[in-house]
Enzyme design. Structure first.
Site, PDB file in Angstrom:
ATOM      1  N   ASP A 216      16.833  51.919 -58.097  1.00 54.21           N
ATOM      2  CA  ASP A 216      16.823  51.036 -57.162  1.00 54.21           C
ATOM      3  C   ASP A 216      17.870  49.844 -57.962  1.00 54.21           C
ATOM      4  OD1 ASP A 216      16.583  48.542 -55.895  1.00 54.21           O
ATOM      5  OD2 ASP A 216      14.443  48.745 -55.127  1.00 54.21           O
ATOM      6  N   HIS A 239      21.390  50.990 -57.644  1.00 59.76           N
ATOM      7  CA  HIS A 239      21.553  49.972 -56.239  1.00 59.76           C
ATOM      8  C   HIS A 239      22.336  49.129 -56.912  1.00 59.76           C
ATOM      9  CE1 HIS A 239      18.330  50.942 -53.395  1.00 59.76           C
ATOM     10  NE2 HIS A 239      18.926  52.444 -53.387  1.00 59.76           N
TER      11      HIS A 239
END
Ligand SMILES: *[C@@H]1O[C@H](CO)[C@@H](O)[C@H](O)[C@H]1NC(C)=O
Length: 392
Positions: A216, A239
């Site tokens: 993430d 991310h």
């Protein structure tokens, strides 16, 4: 002291020598932790109580070896003005996620402490079973973040490695003056919700020299954060570095972020590079005084992105008009390659257009060709070489 009668005389002698020769040194072995066997949580907590109640600066030492720790909450306030965890070993979490350690949100957690530091060490969150549960779309608990500091100040972490967290790796919540140095974070690029470092409701937080590969955000900055300095970070897979999501709260208070510098960072194969993300909701707030400088992008899907229309599943975003105002955001010397045609995307709020955006020295390409930029309700200036051409 009654407990000491369980120890052999030799052990007792060593224990007393260790204590008298270096007052304030607490080795977890002395408190009953055994590498490779049993739950060491109780021993860690006893060492913590001893250090915390001492009036001297203290060191808690964790030697080499794997220590299974079911869950540990190190609570203050402490008498000791400073407590250092000096860790040569690995703290290993249970792999199951249904018990108290898995479901409660925090694995190793410090709260209400002042002057705590962690030097070295490895945290193994053993998240794989929970990731598999989540990835299969079954109903699973959120899981526990590996290391959390809450309501604390003057915190330093240097040389820590965190692998395979169940949820976030490191969380800084309601803290002041936090230094994270030489942190190494690693989890699978497909592991869900494994943000590297999450900062929220905190001020004066530095992250310098971090290597983050996770599933993430490498670093996420939540509401109520100010005076953040992020420098020399490599991110990917992951991310990217994200301010937000903001504006998801209950509308009780503003959700704001200000004075954030992200400098000398590189992204490799990430979903985003530098991102600011707000829900398309009515919650008010602002993001201002942000600098992204000297950034290298390698094959990044959204190298530069402001997304004020974030609304997964299209629920709870009437009109998609974010009430969060974004102002004074600078992008200086950002280079490299985009994995998609649109390398610069400013999708701002119709009600609250972005203002004071500054682009200087941008050179982003897509498959050796010119990339594109896209602007909605975005105002600002561009100077120097700008590729793709500015749409401000
Ligand atoms: C911004 O934050 C940095 C620390 O990251 C601090 O040194 C600086 O004084 C802050 N600037 C303002 C205007 O508050």
């Amino acid at each position: 002291m009654a407990k000491l009668t369980n120890f052999s005389p030799l052990f007792l002698l060593l224990f007393l020598c260790a204590r008298s020769s270096a007052a304030g040194n607490y080795n977890v072995l002395t408190f009953g932790a055994k590498p490779g066997s049993g739950d060491a949580a109780g021993a860690f907590l006893k060492a913590w109580s001893a250090a915390c109640s001492s009036s001297a600066p203290s060191t808690i030492y964790v030697p080499t070896g794997n220590f299974l720790v079911s869950q540990a909450r190190f609570d203050g306030p402490c008498r000791s003005p400073s407590i250092k965890f000096s860790i040569d070993g690995t703290l290993v979490a249970p792999s199951e996620y249904t018990g108290s350690s898995g479901a409660s949100g925090h694995w190793i957690a410090f709260s209400n402490v002042d002057g705590v530091s962690i030097s070295g060490g490895r945290l193994d969150g053993r998240g794989a079973l929970l990731w598999a549960c989540k990835s299969a779309g079954r109903s699973c608990p959120a899981g526990a973040s590996s290391l959390t500091f809450t309501s604390s100040k003057n915190i330093a972490v240097d040389g820590l490695t965190s692998i395979d967290s169940k949820l976030f790796h490191i969380v800084i919540l309601q803290c002041q003056n936090v230094r994270l140095r030489n942190v190494n974070i690693h989890a699978s690029g497909s592991s869900p919700n494994t943000d590297g470092i999450h900062v929220q409701m905190s001020t004066d937080v530095d992250v310098v020299r971090a290597n983050i590969r996770t599933g993430d955000d490498c670093i996420s900055v939540g509401p109520g954060s100010a005076h953040l300095w992020i420098e020399r970070v490599s991110c990917g897979p992951g991310h990217g570095i994200s301010i937000g999501s903001l504006g998801r709260g209950q509308g009780l208070h503003e959700e704001s972020v200000r004075n954030v510098t992200v400098k000398t960072v590189q992204f490799s194969g990430t979903q985003n590079g530098v991102r600011i993300k707000t829900w398309g909701s009515n919650i008010p707030g602002h993001v201002r005084q942000v600098v992204f400088q000297d950034v290298l992008m390698r094959n990044v899907q959204n190298p530069i992105i402001i997304d004020q229309n974030y609304c997964p599943e299209n629920r709870g975003c009437p009109g998609h008009n974010s009430a969060i105002k974004i102002d004074q955001v600078q992008y200086l010397n950002i280079r490299g390659t985009s994995a998609t045609p649109v390398a610069v995307k400013f999708d701002c709020s119709r009600r609250n257009p972005c203002s004071g955006i500054r682009l200087q020295g941008i050179k982003l390409s897509y498959q050796s060709r010119q990339a594109q930029s896209s602007c909605k309700f975005a105002n600002g200036v561009a100077s120097g070489l700008i590729a793709p051409p500015s749409c401000l």
